[in-house]
Design a protein around this motif. Structure first.
Motif, short mmCIF file in Angstrom:
data_model
loop_
_atom_site.label_atom_id
_atom_site.label_comp_id
_atom_site.label_asym_id
_atom_site.label_seq_id
_atom_site.Cartn_x
_atom_site.Cartn_y
_atom_site.Cartn_z
N ILE A 56 0.86 -1.19 0.00
CA ILE A 56 0.00 0.00 0.00
C ILE A 56 0.90 1.24 0.00
O ILE A 56 1.82 1.35 0.81
N SER A 57 0.61 2.17 -0.91
CA SER A 57 1.39 3.39 -1.01
C SER A 57 0.48 4.59 -0.78
O SER A 57 -0.63 4.64 -1.33
N MET A 58 0.93 5.52 0.06
CA MET A 58 0.14 6.71 0.38
C MET A 58 0.98 7.95 0.14
O MET A 58 2.20 7.93 0.32
N ASP A 59 0.32 9.04 -0.24
CA ASP A 59 1.00 10.32 -0.37
C ASP A 59 1.35 10.84 1.02
O ASP A 59 0.66 10.55 2.01
N MET A 60 2.44 11.59 1.08
CA MET A 60 2.90 12.13 2.34
C MET A 60 3.33 13.58 2.13
O MET A 60 3.82 13.94 1.06
N THR A 61 3.10 14.41 3.13
CA THR A 61 3.67 15.75 3.17
C THR A 61 4.54 15.82 4.41
O THR A 61 4.26 15.15 5.42
N TRP A 62 5.60 16.59 4.34
CA TRP A 62 6.51 16.68 5.46
C TRP A 62 7.17 18.06 5.53
O TRP A 62 7.20 18.78 4.55
N GLU A 63 7.67 18.38 6.72
CA GLU A 63 8.43 19.61 6.89
C GLU A 63 9.35 19.46 8.09
O GLU A 63 9.09 18.67 9.00
N ILE A 64 10.42 20.22 8.05
CA ILE A 64 11.33 20.31 9.18
C ILE A 64 11.26 21.74 9.67
O ILE A 64 11.47 22.68 8.90
N LYS A 65 10.92 21.87 10.94
CA LYS A 65 10.81 23.20 11.53
C LYS A 65 11.47 23.15 12.90
O LYS A 65 11.17 22.26 13.70
#
Length: 109
Positions: A56-65
């Motif tokens: 199963i593949s899902m979209d991801m959003t990420w950030e480094i803060k």
């Protein structure tokens, strides 16, 4: 006033460069195991990516803060936070993410 504004712009630009550099090490595809399940994380430069596990593949959003990693995944129109403000460390070809007292180490593919 112009000198102060110019100095402020220099500092703001430097801060953006330093923050973005922290994320450069994480760019790429990483594979690791958690609870016997293999996971693959792909971090793209634009703050997007993929998480895959068991076909199963899902979209991801990420950030480094502030030196912390936050990521959310989307599947079938639903978005769920994977971790918020997680500690992470890149050491060569190993990425360790620590969230909620639990660490997972991924190897760069």
């Amino acid at each position: 006033m112009k000198k102060a504004l110019a100095l402020l712009l220099v500092f703001a630009s430097l801060a953006m460069v330093l923050v973005s550099c922290g994320g450069d090490d994480i760019i790429g595809t990483w594979e690791g195991k958690q609870d016997g399940t293999t996971m693959t994380l792909t971090f793209e430069e634009d703050g997007k990516g993929k998480i895959s596990s068991e076909g199963i593949s899902m979209d991801m959003t990420w950030e480094i803060k502030d030196g912390k990693l936050t990521a959310s995944m989307s599947f079938m129109g639903q978005t769920e936070e994977m971790f918020k403000g997680a500690d992470f460390k890149v050491d060569g070809d190993k990425l360790t993410i620590t969230a909620d007292g639990e660490s997972v180490t991924f190897n760069k593919k």
